[in-house]
Write an enzyme that holds these catalytic residues in place. Structure first.
Site, PDB file in Angstrom:
ATOM      1  N   GLU A 177      13.551   0.229  -4.904  1.00 45.38           N
ATOM      2  CA  GLU A 177      14.731  -0.334  -4.229  1.00 45.38           C
ATOM      3  C   GLU A 177      16.027  -0.132  -5.033  1.00 45.38           C
ATOM      4  OE1 GLU A 177      13.615  -4.439  -3.398  1.00 45.38           O
ATOM      5  OE2 GLU A 177      12.887  -3.855  -1.428  1.00 45.38           O
ATOM      6  N   GLU A 246       7.432  -1.533   2.795  1.00 49.25           N
ATOM      7  CA  GLU A 246       7.361  -2.998   2.776  1.00 49.25           C
ATOM      8  C   GLU A 246       7.762  -3.550   4.139  1.00 49.25           C
ATOM      9  OE1 GLU A 246       9.335  -5.082  -0.356  1.00 49.25           O
ATOM     10  OE2 GLU A 246       8.539  -3.796  -1.950  1.00 49.25           O
TER      11      GLU A 246
END
Length: 819
Positions: A177, A246
């Site tokens: 991320e 995710e």
């Protein structure tokens, strides 16, 4: 000559078992075949090795193809170049357990994890290296990151666990991320991400590398999406498949917060919509959340429970209907694998957020009918047939004719979990307690520490994160005629301690903790100083270190000041700044150093006059392990804040005294409309976490077990009890022409509490008869079919239950069975 033959034989055998993992713009390919892949996150340190086979088996039973996990750097390298892969940190054993179940693995090495894990997975010694800056072109950081990443890859290679070696791991991840924060690092951030890609590629793992939330991921890295919804995600390269690393099945919980829930219908909608729009890889974060044992919870303020409202609950039970409804979706998607990965795609827009997507091959076609409208159902006409698609749902037709699945129509039971008393104890609610105080004399009266400086330091620098606790101590002398002594005085502390306890001359003058997300606050209490020497002792406590954000490693923790004594006399105010005083520091508490939590601890405990509501106190009790094999929890209602151990195993921080606010919860949750973390909250006005998981492997099945508590704030241990968690009742609310299976998880169904066929109202536990109902005795029919059995299947049909007139509306069966 013999050795050469052996080598050739070994190479032939190895290549025979090797799996070729690659990709094109449609999908991950395995041995040349495009695949629909469903994966679920299970973090090995958040459960125990004894739980892993059952969790992974349940993942497989739920229709998963793969298990995904992070690798947690600070758990494995707590001290530089000293490694720990024992117990629940045995990464290789976990990966081999995945392999034993015939599933693939996705290894997210990072080594930045985030994951609501303490410090995002970075070890504190890394932060305390000279000139260190995380996640940028900082040579010291890159050297350490490369060292750890290489070590993990080498370990995995040594055990032949990459698919290219015949192992289960089909994907690896570098960084995590970073695209969310990269802008804060400027050009150095761009250079760093290129370095990450080159470094990862040089490790030659033989499977693709992924970078999540990284739109500019350099080739050959595969950029992927994280979030509640990823149907609109577009990869940065036409040769990169649409992948979702995710899919957040729920959300994490923080001390002082409420219980978050993401509806089953919405999770299923997000997945179906993703596959409707070309996705072929979906990973649930989390599939099993588990428990933040010991000090692993991040934050600040992440709870010990990491349940995440996942398909498997914290203890490993099936979270129904989420588990079952997603399993049905997985089965349908797998049945369409070839069509989804090879078919030509066309789309029809019906307006008002309704659409059809058709995947067509020479062998046949598969269809998705999507309705993104939050209010109105859609009627879709297709190939001469009419289909009603409920609001905020997707209907899947594997043959483009017959509806096989709709995300909003749940045909799986709802399981209501209950806590049961410990039947191994004659009086399960009463434990016999002994106690002892935390020895703080050196800190409170002498101000004696391990090191002394004339400045206030961040707690991370001094403690190296070896403990939640750090003492800041100083002495101040007042002459008899000092003008300060004649005034009204207070101690003022500018604090970034998550919790602060203040003592003056051995007396506890108060404590304060951060609230409402504000971790910088001012503590001020009236205090009386004496002439001569005074000792000020401040205990700073952390509750999980920051794990997310640009430069999160620099977020302050502890007491960085200023600290002042304020003297007031009428309108006159005098400020005495103590920040540059000589401060002594001591990491940790005596009870931790002397390991009072160990079962074999020889320290003296008193059974006389066990005190309640006393700060800084140790309690100990023995108990029998609950009978059976249901998961065990300890109810810590009545306690304040502290840490708990069972047989020397740290089960995590507890804080039942932290009550969530009264507002923000709703008795009903509408699945329609985009989910966010504040939607569908429960547990208002209750302790954020009352029950704490005690894995069965921590317990002695025979003989005594020991519970030790360190209580910081003061509480009443007499209310503490051990319980088991199991299915108490099961419910269903299913439209006709479906089959519903009721199961009490290997226990017999004992009674039918409610049953109605027609248009019943309400939810599980609150069902009511509607305006139309079958004249047949539905309760009697279900009693005969289900009571006394561990599971029963019911054909919801008018043939079985009769045909009540519901004015043309579809009829439903609502049932609640007691286990």
């Amino acid at each position: 000559m013999v050795s050469l033959k052996f080598l050739l034989c070994f190479l032939l055998v190895s290549s025979a078992y090797a799996t070729i993992v690659s990709h094109d713009g449609r999908a991950i390919t395995i041995d040349g075949h495009r695949r629909v892949l469903l994966s679920g996150s299970i973090h090995y340190p958040r459960s125990t090795p004894e739980m892993w086979p059952d969790l992974i088996r349940k993942g497989k039973g739920g229709g998963l193809d793969a298990i995904e996990t992070y690798v947690f750097w600070n758990a494995h390298e707590p001290t530089r170049r000293q490694y720990d892969f024992s117990g629940k940190l045995d990464l290789i054993r976990f990966l081999k357990t995945i392999q034993d179940e015939g599933l693939y693995g996705v290894l997210r090495i990072g080594p930045y994890a985030c994951a609501e894990w303490n410090y995002g997975g970075f070890p504190m010694w890394l932060h305390n290296m000279p000139g260190m800056v995380f996640r940028t072109t900082n040579k010291a950081f890159m050297d350490e990151m490369q060292n750890f990443t290489t070590m993990i890859v080498d370990m995995v290679k040594k055990e032949n666990l990459f698919a290219s070696q015949g192992g289960p791991i089909i994907l690896a991840q570098i960084e995590n991320e970073y695209g969310n924060v990269m802008g804060s690092y400027g050009e150095s951030g761009k250079a760093y991400i290129k370095w990450c890609a080159n470094m990862a590629q040089s490790l030659d793992v033989g499977v693709p590398w992924i970078m999540c939330q990284q739109n500019d991921a350099p080739q050959p890295m595969l950029n992927t999406c994280n979030g509640f919804y990823c149907d609109n995600f577009v990869p940065n390269n036409p040769n990169t498949p649409k992948m979702w690393t995710e899919n957040w099945t729920g959300w994490f919980k923080q001390w002082g917060g409420k219980n978050p829930h993401r509806t089953t219908e919405d999770v299923a909608f997000s997945v179906a919509r993703f596959f409707q729009r070309g996705g072929t890889f979906n990973n649930y974060y989390m599939y099993h959340g588990g428990t933040n044992f010991d000090r692993t919870a991040g934050g600040p303020y992440i709870t010990t429970s990491y349940d995440y409202d996942a398909p498997l609950d914290e203890y490993g039970n099936l979270n129904q209907p989420k588990y079952g409804h997603l399993k049905q979706l997985h089965d349908v998607l797998h049945s369409m694998e070839k069509t989804l990965t090879y078919g030509n795609i066309s789309t029809i827009d019906f307006g008002n957020s309704a659409s059809a997507t058709i995947y067509k091959t020479e062998e046949g076609s598969s269809c998705f009918f999507g309705n993104g409208n939050e209010i109105s159902d859609a009627t879709i006409s297709f190939l001469g047939e009419s289909y009603v698609v409920p609001a905020w749902s997707v209907t899947i037709l594997p043959d483009c004719k017959n509806e096989a699945y709709n995300t909003a129509k749940i045909t799986t039971q709802t399981s209501m979990m209950v806590k049961k008393p410990n039947e191994a104890e004659d009086i399960p609610s009463t434990l016999k307690w002994s106690w002892r105080p935390e020895n703080m004399e050196n800190f409170l009266l002498k101000g004696k520490g391990e090191s002394t400086y004339r400045q206030l330091f961040d707690q991370k620098v001094v403690s190296n994160d070896q403990s939640d606790y750090l003492w800041y101590m100083t002495t101040i002398k007042f002459k008899k005629r000092d003008p300060f002594l004649g005034k009204s005085m207070s101690l003022l502390v500018n604090s970034t301690a998550h919790v602060l306890h203040a003592f003056v001359n051995g007396q506890h003058i108060g404590n304060q903790h951060a609230e409402n997300g504000n971790f910088h606050y001012v503590f001020e209490k009236d205090v009386k100083f004496k002439s001569g020497r005074n000792v000020i002792s401040l205990l700073s406590i952390t509750v999980g270190l920051a794990n997310y954000g640009a430069f999160f490693e620099s977020k302050p923790a502890g007491i960085t000041g200023p600290i002042s004594i304020i003297g007031r006399n009428g309108d006159e105010t005098i400020v005495k700044d103590l920040s540059a005083h000589k401060w002594s520091y001591k990491t940790g508490l005596n009870g931790f150093e002397h390991q009072l939590f160990r079962t074999e601890s020889m320290s003296k405990w008193s059974v006389e006059s066990v005190p309640f509501n006393r700060t800084m106190t140790w309690y100990k009790a023995t108990f029998k392990a609950p009978l059976g094999n249901n998961p065990v929890v300890v109810d810590l209602l009545g306690l304040g804040k502290g840490t708990a151990w069972v047989n020397g195993n740290n089960i995590g921080r507890y804080w039942p005294a932290f009550i969530s606010s009264e507002n923000g919860c709703s008795p009903k949750c509408n699945y329609r409309g985009a989910y966010h973390a504040e939607k569908c909250l429960t547990n208002c006005g209750e302790p954020t976490q009352r029950w704490y998981h005690v894995p069965r492997s921590f317990l002695n099945a025979e003989g005594d077990n020991t519970l030790v508590l360190f209580e910081e704030m003061g509480g009443n241990p007499t209310l503490v009890s051990f319980q088991t968690t199991r299915v108490g009742s099961v419910c269903a609310n299913v439209y006709e022409k479906n089959i519903i299976e009721l199961s009490c998880d290997r226990k017999p169904i004992s009674a039918i509490k409610f049953a109605s066929f027609g248009n019943p109202d309400g939810n599980c536990g609150t069902f009511e008869r509607g305006t139309c109902e079958s004249s047949n005795n539905t309760v009697d029919i279900l009693t005969q079919e289900c009571v006394g059995k561990e599971k029963c299947s019911i054909d919801v049909s008018t043939e079985k239950f009769g045909a009540p007139d519901c004015n043309g509306a579809a009829r439903r069966l609502a049932v609640e069975a007691i286990c």
